[in-house]
Motif scaffolding. Sequence first.
Motif, mmCIF file in Angstrom:
data_model
loop_
_atom_site.group_PDB
_atom_site.id
_atom_site.type_symbol
_atom_site.label_atom_id
_atom_site.label_comp_id
_atom_site.label_asym_id
_atom_site.label_seq_id
_atom_site.Cartn_x
_atom_site.Cartn_y
_atom_site.Cartn_z
ATOM 1 N N ASN A 28 -19.992 78.770 -5.956
ATOM 2 C CA ASN A 28 -18.779 78.548 -5.162
ATOM 3 C C ASN A 28 -19.086 78.189 -3.705
ATOM 4 O O ASN A 28 -18.305 78.508 -2.793
ATOM 5 N N VAL A 52 -13.860 69.859 -1.654
ATOM 6 C CA VAL A 52 -13.329 69.018 -2.724
ATOM 7 C C VAL A 52 -12.708 67.769 -2.127
ATOM 8 O O VAL A 52 -11.900 67.841 -1.202
ATOM 9 N N ARG A 68 -16.425 64.350 -5.798
ATOM 10 C CA ARG A 68 -16.351 65.803 -5.940
ATOM 11 C C ARG A 68 -14.886 66.166 -6.177
ATOM 12 O O ARG A 68 -14.112 66.329 -5.240
ATOM 13 N N SER A 69 -14.551 66.296 -7.444
ATOM 14 C CA SER A 69 -13.171 66.606 -7.825
ATOM 15 C C SER A 69 -12.974 68.101 -8.024
ATOM 16 O O SER A 69 -11.833 68.577 -8.072
ATOM 17 N N LYS A 70 -14.080 68.825 -8.163
ATOM 18 C CA LYS A 70 -14.028 70.281 -8.298
ATOM 19 C C LYS A 70 -15.116 70.887 -7.420
ATOM 20 O O LYS A 70 -16.134 70.248 -7.153
ATOM 21 N N THR A 71 -14.908 72.116 -6.994
ATOM 22 C CA THR A 71 -15.903 72.782 -6.147
ATOM 23 C C THR A 71 -17.277 72.790 -6.795
ATOM 24 O O THR A 71 -18.279 72.593 -6.132
ATOM 25 N N GLU A 72 -17.332 72.983 -8.093
ATOM 26 C CA GLU A 72 -18.612 73.213 -8.746
ATOM 27 C C GLU A 72 -19.394 71.948 -9.106
ATOM 28 O O GLU A 72 -20.566 72.044 -9.432
#
Lengths: 114, 111
Positions: A28, A52, A68-72
């Motif tokens: 995260n 994001v 980067r569409s998601k944090t991960e």
Amino acid sequence: DAGITQSPRHKVTETGTPVTLRCHQTENHRYMYWYRQDPGHGLRLIHYSYGVKDTDKGEVSDGYSVSRSKTEDFLLTLESATSSQTSVYFCAISELSTGNTEAFFGQGTRLTVV
Amino acid sequence: GDSVTQMEGPVTLSEEAFLTINCTYTATGYPSLFWYVQYPGEGLQLLLKATKADDKGSNKGFEATYRKETTSFHLEKGSVQVSDSAVYFCALRGSSYKLIFGSGTRLLVRP
């Protein structure tokens, strides 16, 4: 060890084809980076992300794009691979808080463009 | 922009010799400074860090002191071992979010 997974670990592709490398983290962390490592050049920053959908260019960004569409997840795409993009690619993650500014690295992806 | 300059290698030493790898930097403000180590076939691992002037980072017998007056962060070890053979990278993180690396110095320690 920080939870960072790069995929694939090895790839051989042909000149002119698109290639996407994936970096996945379970920590995260807000910041994510893509570097390439070449003999005599150390690590050179390609692109980085500070959240994001928030990305910016590094010193060698030509020919590369990121998302980067998601944090991960932080994806690196070579739109049309060239032989000069043969390299080892490293993903790194980082936070920025008091006493905690270092980055943690993935194991790398060796990409060969033939 | 921010930058890091470190001595070129390879550096070849005999076991138990004293090690110095020079690193200087250019940055605005007060960057955090790092040394990373890369063993063959592996990714980079943090070796030590310093976040403000005059701080000394240390780990596994390695030390480096943040010298703002000379913009330097030289890596030292009093007695190297064969297992220290690796590539060492100096890096900084400045006022932007970027983490900037030097070109790396390969260390080879002979028995």
